[in-house]
Design an enzyme around this catalytic site. Structure first.
Site, PDB file in Angstrom:
ATOM      1  N   THR A  44      -9.498   3.773  -1.524  1.00 43.68           N
ATOM      2  CA  THR A  44      -9.924   4.617  -2.659  1.00 43.68           C
ATOM      3  C   THR A  44     -11.420   4.451  -2.931  1.00 43.68           C
ATOM      4  OG1 THR A  44      -9.063   2.929  -4.144  1.00 43.68           O
ATOM      5  CG2 THR A  44      -7.712   4.879  -3.866  1.00 43.68           C
ATOM      6  N   GLN A  46      -0.536   2.065   6.612  1.00 43.55           N
ATOM      7  CA  GLN A  46       0.066   3.381   6.350  1.00 43.55           C
ATOM      8  C   GLN A  46      -1.038   4.424   6.287  1.00 43.55           C
ATOM      9  OE1 GLN A  46       3.327   2.845   3.121  1.00 43.55           O
ATOM     10  NE2 GLN A  46       1.884   1.186   2.832  1.00 43.55           N
ATOM     11  N   HIS A  75       1.490   5.655  10.316  1.00 44.78           N
ATOM     12  CA  HIS A  75       1.582   7.084   9.994  1.00 44.78           C
ATOM     13  C   HIS A  75       0.612   7.916  10.838  1.00 44.78           C
ATOM     14  CE1 HIS A  75       3.433   5.962   5.825  1.00 44.78           C
ATOM     15  NE2 HIS A  75       4.250   5.754   6.830  1.00 44.78           N
ATOM     16  N   CYS A  91      -0.189  21.465  18.729  1.00 38.15           N
ATOM     17  CA  CYS A  91       0.510  22.546  18.025  1.00 38.15           C
ATOM     18  C   CYS A  91       1.798  21.946  17.467  1.00 38.15           C
ATOM     19  CB  CYS A  91       0.824  23.667  19.015  1.00 38.15           C
ATOM     20  SG  CYS A  91       1.981  24.880  18.351  1.00 38.15           S
ATOM     21  N   THR A 106      -0.793  -0.628  -1.867  1.00 34.97           N
ATOM     22  CA  THR A 106       0.313   0.302  -1.599  1.00 34.97           C
ATOM     23  C   THR A 106       1.353   0.252  -2.711  1.00 34.97           C
ATOM     24  OG1 THR A 106       2.173   0.828  -0.139  1.00 34.97           O
ATOM     25  CG2 THR A 106       1.312  -1.422   0.011  1.00 34.97           C
ATOM     26  N   SER A 107       1.901   1.439  -3.015  1.00 35.45           N
ATOM     27  CA  SER A 107       2.960   1.518  -4.036  1.00 35.45           C
ATOM     28  C   SER A 107       4.307   1.113  -3.457  1.00 35.45           C
ATOM     29  CB  SER A 107       3.042   2.951  -4.578  1.00 35.45           C
ATOM     30  OG  SER A 107       3.432   3.823  -3.532  1.00 35.45           O
TER      31      SER A 107
HETATM   32  P1  CNA Z   1       0.246   5.454  -2.936  1.00 32.35           P
HETATM   33  O1  CNA Z   1       1.697   5.699  -3.111  1.00 32.35           O
HETATM   34  O2  CNA Z   1      -0.686   6.477  -3.460  1.00 32.35           O
HETATM   35  O3  CNA Z   1      -0.060   4.047  -3.635  1.00 32.35           O
HETATM   36  C1  CNA Z   1      -1.355   3.502  -3.694  1.00 32.35           C
HETATM   37  C2  CNA Z   1      -1.266   2.153  -4.397  1.00 32.35           C
HETATM   38  O4  CNA Z   1      -2.548   1.543  -4.339  1.00 32.35           O
HETATM   39  C3  CNA Z   1      -0.858   2.245  -5.858  1.00 32.35           C
HETATM   40  O5  CNA Z   1       0.088   1.242  -6.152  1.00 32.35           O
HETATM   41  C4  CNA Z   1      -2.186   2.003  -6.613  1.00 32.35           C
HETATM   42  O6  CNA Z   1      -1.985   1.342  -7.842  1.00 32.35           O
HETATM   43  C5  CNA Z   1      -2.915   1.112  -5.645  1.00 32.35           C
HETATM   44  N1  CNA Z   1      -4.363   1.223  -5.713  1.00 32.35           N
HETATM   45  C6  CNA Z   1      -5.132   2.338  -5.791  1.00 32.35           C
HETATM   46  N2  CNA Z   1      -6.434   2.023  -5.766  1.00 32.35           N
HETATM   47  C7  CNA Z   1      -6.498   0.666  -5.656  1.00 32.35           C
HETATM   48  C8  CNA Z   1      -7.552  -0.272  -5.578  1.00 32.35           C
HETATM   49  N3  CNA Z   1      -8.833   0.114  -5.570  1.00 32.35           N
HETATM   50  N4  CNA Z   1      -7.247  -1.584  -5.476  1.00 32.35           N
HETATM   51  C9  CNA Z   1      -5.953  -1.989  -5.475  1.00 32.35           C
HETATM   52  N5  CNA Z   1      -4.910  -1.162  -5.546  1.00 32.35           N
HETATM   53  C10 CNA Z   1      -5.182   0.156  -5.624  1.00 32.35           C
HETATM   54  O7  CNA Z   1      -0.131   5.205  -1.397  1.00 32.35           O
HETATM   55  P2  CNA Z   1       0.668   4.366  -0.304  1.00 32.35           P
HETATM   56  O8  CNA Z   1      -0.323   3.984   0.699  1.00 32.35           O
HETATM   57  O9  CNA Z   1       1.523   3.343  -0.895  1.00 32.35           O
HETATM   58  O10 CNA Z   1       1.648   5.485   0.274  1.00 32.35           O
HETATM   59  C11 CNA Z   1       1.790   5.697   1.616  1.00 32.35           C
HETATM   60  C12 CNA Z   1       1.248   7.069   2.030  1.00 32.35           C
HETATM   61  C13 CNA Z   1      -0.096   7.366   1.437  1.00 32.35           C
HETATM   62  C14 CNA Z   1       1.011   7.103   3.500  1.00 32.35           C
HETATM   63  O11 CNA Z   1       1.777   8.116   4.066  1.00 32.35           O
HETATM   64  C15 CNA Z   1      -0.471   7.390   3.715  1.00 32.35           C
HETATM   65  O12 CNA Z   1      -0.695   8.165   4.852  1.00 32.35           O
HETATM   66  C16 CNA Z   1      -0.858   8.108   2.498  1.00 32.35           C
HETATM   67  N6  CNA Z   1      -2.294   8.123   2.152  1.00 32.35           N
HETATM   68  C17 CNA Z   1      -3.231   7.660   3.009  1.00 32.35           C
HETATM   69  C18 CNA Z   1      -4.555   7.696   2.649  1.00 32.35           C
HETATM   70  C19 CNA Z   1      -5.600   7.192   3.601  1.00 32.35           C
HETATM   71  O13 CNA Z   1      -5.402   7.247   4.811  1.00 32.35           O
HETATM   72  N7  CNA Z   1      -6.715   6.696   3.079  1.00 32.35           N
HETATM   73  C20 CNA Z   1      -4.930   8.203   1.402  1.00 32.35           C
HETATM   74  C21 CNA Z   1      -3.927   8.686   0.549  1.00 32.35           C
HETATM   75  C22 CNA Z   1      -2.611   8.644   0.937  1.00 32.35           C
END
Ligand code: CNA
Length: 328
Positions: A32, A110, A130, A138, A204-205
């Site tokens: 992020t 992920q 992922h 395609c 990760t959530s």
């Molecule tokens: P999610 O479900 O959006 O969870 C993100 C988690 O990270 C949450 O619990 C937040 O509280 C926590 N969080 C956010 N910012 C911070 C921070 N700065 N420091 C600490 N904790 C933080 O995303 P997950 O990764 O759990 O879900 C898996 C999905 C998200 C996968 O399929 C990914 O491909 C997908 N994803 C990937 C990206 C990427 O490649 N950068 C971005 C967004 C989503």
């Protein structure tokens, strides 16, 4: 359950060689601060930002069945999420430092942004569970698609279609969409988890299976450390669990301080950011919010055109019907 350990204990065990095989699971939260919103954080997460698009459900933009007929929203925001635009965070550098010190047993990510490799984590130590953006096919006939054309599509936001004349499928980067299977290696690589003497879970959530299940495979009795904004998964159920709640970047800096690695970490991070800056694929483009606004306007226009078209047809048919009836 109260934890038996704290961050100092973790640092001590690493320093005195009790911990040598760290398995890490990462998610969107470690990227992020690179400017890629995660999915689920309220207000700043992508799912909330996509609300104006009125998708049938927020995950639809990354669901294969929705993409197969409506790929436009995915490409409208692709440029803002493409790794060619991003630089690793200090959390990525921390993972590279673990690898450099021979402490990284294996990393499951992920994330699809590839920033682990940009930061210097060796590719043979990572599973991109992922997928990633390095290649594309395609979605329908699986034909390959050239990198240069894909780059243009991402740059312009125009949906690229299969080059085979008999196929009308949209091109999809080789990231795993909802509704698709994970790479076959996932089953093999998950055997690394019980080999760990420390499991580290970051950003990760733990809401997306099967990665969400990996922390449960860690051997009983080894520390499991969660570094995240919020408590997730079953963390807290074991005595050796430690939840460090806060920003990943702040927390890896704190851990690096306790390990005496801080200067090395900052130096490594600075170098990788500078290297990536020199090789960024895209110039500064529109922000994610601007991309979403543009798409909303385009969709509204299309709806107005189709509503206008429908009205015109109804009037036309109404006139015809009246003439036919009048002629009888
Ligand atoms: P999610 O479900 O959006 O969870 C993100 C988690 O990270 C949450 O619990 C937040 O509280 C926590 N969080 C956010 N910012 C911070 C921070 N700065 N420091 C600490 N904790 C933080 O995303 P997950 O990764 O759990 O879900 C898996 C999905 C998200 C996968 O399929 C990914 O491909 C997908 N994803 C990937 C990206 C990427 O490649 N950068 C971005 C967004 C989503």
């Amino acid at each position: 359950m109260d934890s038996k350990i704290d961050i100092q204990t973790i640092a001590d065990r690493i320093k005195n060689g009790q911990v040598t095989r760290i398995v890490v699971l990462t998610g969107a939260g470690i990227s992020t601060s690179a400017g890629v919103p995660d999915f689920r954080t309220p207000n700043t997460g992508l799912y909330d930002k996509l609300a104006p698009l009125k998708l049938p459900y927020p995950e639809a933009i990354f669901h294969i069945s929705y993409f197969s007929h409506t790929p436009e929203p995915f490409y409208a925001i692709a440029r803002c999420r493409h790794p060619g635009n991003l630089k690793p965070t200090i959390s990525h550098a921390f993972l590279a430092l673990l690898a450099k010190k021979n402490l990284l047993h294996f990393l499951f990510t992920q994330n699809i942004d590839g920033l682990e490799e940009d930061a210097g984590v060796p590719a043979d130590k990572v599973l991109w569970a992922h997928g990633n953006w390095k290649s594309q096919h395609c979605w329908k006939c699986k034909a390959e698609y050239p990198d240069d054309l894909m780059k243009t599509a991402i740059q312009t936001g125009e949906v690229p279609y299969c080059l085979r004349p008999e196929c009308d499928g949209a091109i999809k980067p080789d990231v795993v969409f909802f509704g698709q299977s994970l790479p076959a290696e996932f089953d093999v690589k998950q055997s690394h988890v019980p080999e760990a003497d420390l499991m580290l879970v970051m950003g990760t959530s733990l809401k997306v299976a099967p990665c969400s299940q990996l922390p449960r495979l860690a051997k009983e009795g080894i520390p499991r450390v969660l570094i995240n904004m919020e408590r997730t998964g079953d963390f807290g159920n074991r005595e050796e669990d430690l939840c460090i709640l806060g920003s990943c970047d702040d927390d890896v800096r704190q851990l690096a301080d306790l390990l005496g690695w801080r200067d090395e970490l900052e130096g490594l991070w600075k170098d990788t950011v500078e290297t990536k800056r020199d090789t960024l694929d895209f110039d500064d483009g529109p922000t994610l919010d601007e991309c979403i606004d543009k798409l909303v306007k385009e969709m509204d226009e299309k709806l107005q055109i189709s509503a206008g078209h429908k009205r015109m047809l109804e009037n036309h048919l109404g006139d015809k019907f009246a003439r036919i009836m009048g002629g009888k």
